[in-house]
Design a protein around this motif. Structure first.
Motif, PDB file in Angstrom:
ATOM      1  N   PRO A 145       5.595  42.816  20.461  1.00  0.00           N
ATOM      2  CA  PRO A 145       6.932  43.297  20.813  1.00  0.00           C
ATOM      3  C   PRO A 145       7.858  43.459  19.606  1.00  0.00           C
ATOM      4  CG  PRO A 145       6.214  41.701  22.422  1.00  0.00           C
ATOM      5  CD  PRO A 145       5.180  41.688  21.333  1.00  0.00           C
ATOM      6  N   ASN A 146       7.725  42.581  18.612  1.00  0.00           N
ATOM      7  CA  ASN A 146       8.612  42.641  17.446  1.00  0.00           C
ATOM      8  C   ASN A 146       7.834  42.900  16.155  1.00  0.00           C
ATOM      9  OD1 ASN A 146      11.304  42.435  16.402  1.00  0.00           O
ATOM     10  ND2 ASN A 146      10.758  40.450  15.523  1.00  0.00           N
ATOM     11  N   HIS A 147       6.631  43.450  16.280  1.00  0.00           N
ATOM     12  CA  HIS A 147       5.743  43.618  15.121  1.00  0.00           C
ATOM     13  C   HIS A 147       5.190  45.036  15.113  1.00  0.00           C
ATOM     14  CE1 HIS A 147       1.935  41.978  12.830  1.00  0.00           C
ATOM     15  NE2 HIS A 147       2.487  43.024  12.222  1.00  0.00           N
ATOM     16  N   VAL A 148       5.437  45.744  14.013  1.00  0.00           N
ATOM     17  CA  VAL A 148       4.955  47.116  13.865  1.00  0.00           C
ATOM     18  C   VAL A 148       3.983  47.179  12.696  1.00  0.00           C
ATOM     19  CG1 VAL A 148       5.583  49.521  13.393  1.00  0.00           C
ATOM     20  CG2 VAL A 148       7.049  48.098  14.846  1.00  0.00           C
ATOM     21  N   SER A 149       2.820  47.737  12.958  1.00  0.00           N
ATOM     22  CA  SER A 149       1.827  47.990  11.917  1.00  0.00           C
ATOM     23  C   SER A 149       2.084  49.395  11.375  1.00  0.00           C
ATOM     24  CB  SER A 149       0.416  47.885  12.503  1.00  0.00           C
ATOM     25  OG  SER A 149      -0.566  48.178  11.518  1.00  0.00           O
ATOM     26  N   ILE A 150       2.154  49.508  10.030  1.00  0.00           N
ATOM     27  CA  ILE A 150       2.469  50.785   9.395  1.00  0.00           C
ATOM     28  C   ILE A 150       1.332  51.178   8.451  1.00  0.00           C
ATOM     29  CG2 ILE A 150       4.154  52.107   8.069  1.00  0.00           C
ATOM     30  CD1 ILE A 150       6.245  50.032   8.777  1.00  0.00           C
ATOM     31  N   ALA A 151       0.569  52.189   8.835  1.00  0.00           N
ATOM     32  CA  ALA A 151      -0.539  52.661   8.001  1.00  0.00           C
ATOM     33  C   ALA A 151      -0.039  53.808   7.132  1.00  0.00           C
ATOM     34  CB  ALA A 151      -1.706  53.108   8.874  1.00  0.00           C
ATOM     35  N   ASP A 152       0.668  53.457   6.073  1.00  0.00           N
ATOM     36  CA  ASP A 152       1.274  54.470   5.217  1.00  0.00           C
ATOM     37  C   ASP A 152       1.445  53.899   3.815  1.00  0.00           C
ATOM     38  OD1 ASP A 152       3.860  55.862   4.012  1.00  0.00           O
ATOM     39  OD2 ASP A 152       3.016  57.225   5.510  1.00  0.00           O
ATOM     40  N   LEU A 153       1.076  54.685   2.807  1.00  0.00           N
ATOM     41  CA  LEU A 153       1.178  54.228   1.425  1.00  0.00           C
ATOM     42  C   LEU A 153       2.600  53.833   1.049  1.00  0.00           C
ATOM     43  CD1 LEU A 153      -1.014  56.435  -0.952  1.00  0.00           C
ATOM     44  CD2 LEU A 153      -1.046  53.953  -0.678  1.00  0.00           C
ATOM     45  N   ASP A 154       3.572  54.573   1.536  1.00  0.00           N
ATOM     46  CA  ASP A 154       4.963  54.304   1.170  1.00  0.00           C
ATOM     47  C   ASP A 154       5.444  52.951   1.674  1.00  0.00           C
ATOM     48  OD1 ASP A 154       5.099  56.744  -0.090  1.00  0.00           O
ATOM     49  OD2 ASP A 154       6.023  57.783   1.605  1.00  0.00           O
ATOM     50  N   ALA A 155       4.754  52.399   2.674  1.00  0.00           N
ATOM     51  CA  ALA A 155       5.183  51.117   3.229  1.00  0.00           C
ATOM     52  C   ALA A 155       4.782  49.940   2.342  1.00  0.00           C
ATOM     53  CB  ALA A 155       4.602  50.929   4.626  1.00  0.00           C
ATOM     54  N   LEU A 156       3.704  50.082   1.563  1.00  0.00           N
ATOM     55  CA  LEU A 156       3.205  48.953   0.778  1.00  0.00           C
ATOM     56  C   LEU A 156       4.243  48.375  -0.180  1.00  0.00           C
ATOM     57  CD1 LEU A 156      -0.471  50.047   0.023  1.00  0.00           C
ATOM     58  CD2 LEU A 156       0.231  47.903   1.099  1.00  0.00           C
ATOM     59  N   PRO A 157       4.875  49.179  -1.038  1.00  0.00           N
ATOM     60  CA  PRO A 157       5.849  48.589  -1.973  1.00  0.00           C
ATOM     61  C   PRO A 157       7.132  48.112  -1.300  1.00  0.00           C
ATOM     62  CG  PRO A 157       5.834  50.981  -2.189  1.00  0.00           C
ATOM     63  CD  PRO A 157       4.695  50.625  -1.272  1.00  0.00           C
ATOM     64  N   VAL A 158       7.355  48.522  -0.058  1.00  0.00           N
ATOM     65  CA  VAL A 158       8.552  48.085   0.661  1.00  0.00           C
ATOM     66  C   VAL A 158       8.288  46.752   1.363  1.00  0.00           C
ATOM     67  CG1 VAL A 158      10.219  48.645   2.472  1.00  0.00           C
ATOM     68  CG2 VAL A 158       9.323  50.457   1.001  1.00  0.00           C
ATOM     69  N   VAL A 159       7.228  46.707   2.161  1.00  0.00           N
ATOM     70  CA  VAL A 159       6.916  45.517   2.959  1.00  0.00           C
ATOM     71  C   VAL A 159       6.518  44.337   2.080  1.00  0.00           C
ATOM     72  CG1 VAL A 159       5.367  44.600   4.744  1.00  0.00           C
ATOM     73  CG2 VAL A 159       6.268  46.931   4.938  1.00  0.00           C
ATOM     74  N   TYR A 160       5.851  44.628   0.954  1.00  0.00           N
ATOM     75  CA  TYR A 160       5.391  43.551   0.070  1.00  0.00           C
ATOM     76  C   TYR A 160       6.163  43.568  -1.249  1.00  0.00           C
ATOM     77  CZ  TYR A 160       1.826  43.711   3.634  1.00  0.00           C
ATOM     78  OH  TYR A 160       1.198  43.715   4.849  1.00  0.00           O
ATOM     79  N   ALA A 161       7.454  43.793  -1.133  1.00  0.00           N
ATOM     80  CA  ALA A 161       8.319  43.933  -2.308  1.00  0.00           C
ATOM     81  C   ALA A 161       8.497  42.611  -3.048  1.00  0.00           C
ATOM     82  CB  ALA A 161       9.687  44.460  -1.883  1.00  0.00           C
ATOM     83  N   HIS A 162       8.721  42.704  -4.352  1.00  0.00           N
ATOM     84  CA  HIS A 162       9.009  41.522  -5.165  1.00  0.00           C
ATOM     85  C   HIS A 162      10.450  41.049  -4.975  1.00  0.00           C
ATOM     86  CE1 HIS A 162       5.413  40.893  -7.694  1.00  0.00           C
ATOM     87  NE2 HIS A 162       5.207  42.177  -7.495  1.00  0.00           N
ATOM     88  N   SER A 163      11.289  41.920  -4.512  1.00  0.00           N
ATOM     89  CA  SER A 163      12.698  41.560  -4.338  1.00  0.00           C
ATOM     90  C   SER A 163      13.152  41.946  -2.931  1.00  0.00           C
ATOM     91  CB  SER A 163      13.558  42.287  -5.376  1.00  0.00           C
ATOM     92  OG  SER A 163      13.428  43.696  -5.240  1.00  0.00           O
TER      93      SER A 163
ATOM     94  N   GLY B 180      -1.008  57.026  15.731  1.00  0.00           N
ATOM     95  CA  GLY B 180      -0.420  57.510  14.490  1.00  0.00           C
ATOM     96  C   GLY B 180      -0.095  56.404  13.509  1.00  0.00           C
ATOM     97  N   PRO B 181       0.678  56.711  12.440  1.00  0.00           N
ATOM     98  CA  PRO B 181       0.938  55.742  11.369  1.00  0.00           C
ATOM     99  C   PRO B 181       1.758  54.519  11.794  1.00  0.00           C
ATOM    100  CG  PRO B 181       1.421  57.984  10.655  1.00  0.00           C
ATOM    101  CD  PRO B 181       1.231  58.033  12.131  1.00  0.00           C
ATOM    102  N   LEU B 182       2.623  54.666  12.807  1.00  0.00           N
ATOM    103  CA  LEU B 182       3.421  53.543  13.295  1.00  0.00           C
ATOM    104  C   LEU B 182       2.874  53.080  14.634  1.00  0.00           C
ATOM    105  CD1 LEU B 182       7.072  54.776  12.581  1.00  0.00           C
ATOM    106  CD2 LEU B 182       5.630  53.344  11.130  1.00  0.00           C
TER     107      LEU B 182
ATOM    108  N   VAL C 210       1.067  46.137   6.858  1.00  0.00           N
ATOM    109  CA  VAL C 210       0.286  47.319   6.489  1.00  0.00           C
ATOM    110  C   VAL C 210      -1.185  46.928   6.610  1.00  0.00           C
ATOM    111  CG1 VAL C 210      -0.196  49.040   4.717  1.00  0.00           C
ATOM    112  CG2 VAL C 210       2.104  48.055   4.912  1.00  0.00           C
ATOM    113  N   PRO C 211      -1.944  47.538   7.528  1.00  0.00           N
ATOM    114  CA  PRO C 211      -3.313  47.107   7.816  1.00  0.00           C
ATOM    115  C   PRO C 211      -4.288  47.473   6.702  1.00  0.00           C
ATOM    116  CG  PRO C 211      -2.806  49.095   9.054  1.00  0.00           C
ATOM    117  CD  PRO C 211      -1.535  48.691   8.353  1.00  0.00           C
ATOM    118  N   THR C 212      -4.849  46.470   6.047  1.00  0.00           N
ATOM    119  CA  THR C 212      -5.718  46.696   4.890  1.00  0.00           C
ATOM    120  C   THR C 212      -6.941  47.525   5.248  1.00  0.00           C
ATOM    121  OG1 THR C 212      -5.004  44.584   3.959  1.00  0.00           O
ATOM    122  CG2 THR C 212      -7.010  45.554   3.057  1.00  0.00           C
ATOM    123  N   TYR C 213      -7.618  47.173   6.335  1.00  0.00           N
ATOM    124  CA  TYR C 213      -8.828  47.911   6.715  1.00  0.00           C
ATOM    125  C   TYR C 213      -8.519  49.389   6.917  1.00  0.00           C
ATOM    126  CZ  TYR C 213     -12.885  49.476   9.390  1.00  0.00           C
ATOM    127  OH  TYR C 213     -13.982  50.179   9.830  1.00  0.00           O
TER     128      TYR C 213
END
Length: 515
Positions: free
Chosen positions: A74-92, A67-69, A411-414
C-alpha cells in the motif's frame, strides 16, 4: 459451521494483525500507481510472494504487466527505471532504510539493519576501515589456507572416483562452496574456520548466551532459514511478535534459526574475548579490527554491538560468495566455450605447479572478471529492490509521479539486471562477452548494482571481490567439470537468491602437476 471452521484458534491470532493493516488501506497519493489488486490494499501480497521464495519473480512479472511503476505494498512502490537509482539510493537528502530491516535485527542493530542515519554513520565509520583495500591485503593468507583445504578434499574425491573406474567424482558443488565460504569468513571474522571443509559437513558450535553450554547446529541450513523468515517478516514487521504462533512451521523454525545463528556469533566472540583476556596473541583479522575500532568519541563497541557486527559479517560474507560461485560454475559449464576460455587465461599467468593463485595474479584478468560480472548480473544474488523511505520535505518526483514523504520506494535489482531496454534482447542469456572493453554502455554500468549503491552499499565489497577472484582462479586452474544438473538452475529467495543445488562431475585437470 463454515464460519466456526474459519475462525480457528490459529486464525484468531491474526485478528490483531489485521487491525495493523487498517492504516494501509488508504493512500490517496499512490492511488494512480498500478499494481496487483491485493498489493494495493495490504502487505499480505508481498509477504506471500516472499514466503514462496519468489518475490523477485513476482515483482518482475508485475513490472512486465504494469510498467516501470508498480505498487507492491500500500505504501511501497517498485520503480524499474535507471533515473530512480541515484534518487532512491542518494548519498544526501535524508533517505533511510524502511522498517523492512527491523525483521533482521538480532542481538543488536548492526551496520546492515540500523535505520537511523546518525547511528549508521557512526557504525559505518567503525566498520569500514576494516574493509579498506589496504586492510584486506592482510586477509589473503586466510583465504589461501582454506583454499588449500578445498583443493585437498577435492583431490581426495577425484582420486577415489578414479580408483573405482569413474571418470568424475559426483557431487553437489553448492555444498562445497558453502563450506568454503563459511570457513573463510569464520577464519576472517572469528579467528578460526568452522571446520566444514575438513569434515565435509555443515556443523558448528552454538551458544545461545555467552555462558550457556554448547550445542551444535547446521550453520548453512540455519542461515538459509534465517534469511527466508526475516525477508518474509520484513514485508510486515508487525507480524514478528506473533509469528511463532502461526500454524505454518516455516515461521517457528525460522525464528529458531535466528536464535541459533546469533548463538554461533556469541560463541565465537566470547571465545575471542576470553583469549584476549588470557593474554593470547591477537591475529590480524576482521574481529581483531572490530575489537580495536573506536568511534568519534573514542568509544569501543560493546559486546552486544561487537557480536552483532561480527554476525553481520558472517551472514554477508558467506551466503553471497557461495551463491555466486555456484551460479558461476553452473553457467560457465553450461555455456559452450566459457570454462575453456577462462582456464586458458588462467593457465597463461599461473604456473602448472601453483594450486592457489595469489590475488595480485588474478585481480586484473579481464575474462575472469567478465565471467564474474556476468554471473552477478544474471544470477543477481540480491535480486529484490532494497526499500528506502522518502525523507521529510517536499517529496520526490520520478517518472512524472510525485511521491510524498514517508512513501517507501525501491528499485528491483533483478528487473534492472534483466531489462531488454538496457541489456538488449539477449538480456536473459549468460554472455560474458557483453563486458568486453568498449562494449559495455554507460546505461549498463549504471544499472549494474550487485553490491547495491549509495551510502548503504555493501561495506565488504573489497573482500567479496578478492574471494571470488581467488576461488574462481583456484577452481578453474585445478579442476574440470561435467554439468549434471538438469534444466535451469533452481533457486529460492530469502533476503538473497540462493541456488537449491548444482550437481556436477568433478576431476583433477590432467595438466596440473602440483600435489
Amino acid at each position: 459451521m463454515l464460519l466456526l471452521a474459519f475462525l480457528s484458534p490459529s486464525l484468531l491470532l491474526l485478528l490483531p494483525l489485521i487491525l495493523l493493516l487498517r492504516p494501509y488501506l488508504r493512500n490517496r497519493s499512490l492511488r494512480h500507481v498500478p499494481g496487483p489488486p491485493l498489493a494495493r490494499l495490504s502487505s499480505w501480497w508481498l509477504l506471500y510472494q516472499a514466503r514462496r521464495g519468489r518475490r523477485y519473480l513476482a515483482v518482475d512479472a508485475a513490472h512486465t504487466k504494469y510498467g516501470p511503476l508498480v505498487r507492491i505494498q500500500p505504501n511501497h512502490v517498485s520503480i524499474a527505471d535507471l533515473d530512480a537509482l541515484p534518487v532512491v539510493y542518494a548519498h544526501s537528502g535524508g533517505w533511510t532504510k524502511s522498517n523492512y530491516y527491523t525483521a533482521f535485527v538480532s542481538i543488536a542493530r548492526n551496520v546492515f539493519s540500523t535505520r537511523n542515519r546518525a547511528e549508521h554513520t557512526r557504525k559505518r565509520k567503525v566498520v569500514s576501515h576494516t574493509f579498506s583495500a589496504k586492510a584486506i591485503a592482510q586477509f589473503e593468507q586466510y583465504i589461501v589456507s582454506n583454499l588449500k583445504e578445498l583443493v585437498k578434499q577435492w583431490h581426495t574425491l577425484s582420486d577415489k572416483a578414479t580408483q573405482v573406474g569413474e571418470p568424475y567424482a559426483d557431487m553437489d558443488v553448492l555444498h562445497w562452496f558453502n563450506y568454503t565460504a563459511f570457513d573463510i569468513i569464520g577464519d576472517l571474522a572469528f579467528g578460526a574456520p568452522f571446520g566444514m571443509l575438513s569434515r565435509g559437513r555443515d556443523l558448528t558450535e552454538v551458544h545461545l548466551t555467552p555462558n550457556s553450554p554448547p550445542t551444535y547446529a547446521p550453520a548453512i541450513e540455519v542461515l538459509n532459514r534465517r534469511g527466508e523468515v526475516s525477508a518474509t517478516l520484513g514485508c510486515l514487521p508487525g507480524l514478528k511478535p506473533y509469528a511463532k504462533y502461526l500454524p505454518d512451521p516455516f515461521f517457528r523454525n525460522g525464528l529458531a534459526a535466528v536464535e541459533n545463528l546469533a548463538g554461533i556469533a556469541v560463541a565465537r566472540v566470547n571465545e575471542r574475548i576470553q583469549a584476549q583476556e588470557n593474554g593470547m596473541p591477537s591475529r590480524n583479522d576482521l574481529l581483531a579490527r572490530l575489537m580495536e575500532a573506536k568511534d568519534e568519541n573514542g568509544e569501543s563497541l560493546g559486546r552486544a554491538e561487537l557480536t552483532a557486527e561480527a554476525l553481520g559479517q558472517l551472514i554477508a560474507g558467506s551466503d553471497t560468495t557461495s551463491n555466486t560461485l555456484c551460479a558461476l560454475l553452473y553457467y560457465s559449464t553450461k555455456t559452450p566455450g566459457v570454462m575453456e576460455k577462462l582456464q586458458k587465461e588462467i593457465d597463461e599467468v599461473v604456473p602448472d605447479n601453483v594450486e592457489i593463485p595469489n590475488f595480485d595474479t588474478v585481480k586484473e584478468l579481464p575474462y575472469l572478471h567478465m565471467v564474474i560480472n556476468e554471473t552477478l548480473r544474471v544470477h543477481s544474488t540480491a535480486s529484490l529492490g532494497l526499500p528506502r523511505v522518502v525523507p521529510p520535505g517536499p517529496g520526490v518526483t520520478i517518472r512524472s509521479h510525485h511521491f510524498p514523504p514517508s512513501t517507501v520506494l525501491s528499485v528491483p535489482t533483478y528487473t534492472m539486471h534483466h531489462a531488454p531496454a538496457i541489456w538488449g534482447p539477449d538480456a536473459h542469456e549468460f554472455k560474458p562477452s557483453r563486458w568486453s572493453p568498449g562494449t559495455i554502455t554507460e546505461a549498463q554500468k549504471a544499472a549494474f548494482v550487485p553490491f547495491s549503491v549509495g551510502p548503504r552499499a555493501c561495506v565488504g565489497r573489497n573482500v567479496a571481490e578478492m574471494e571470488l577472484a581467488m576461488i574462481v582462479g583456484t577452481v578453474a586452474k585445478g579442476f574440470e567439470f561435467e554439468l549434471r544438473e538438469r534444466g535451469a538452475l533452481e533457486t529460492r529467495e530469502g533476503f538473497l537468491r540462493k541456488p537449491v543445488g548444482c550437481r556436477v562431475g568433478m576431476r583433477r585437470r590432467a595438466r596440473i602437476t602440483g600435489d
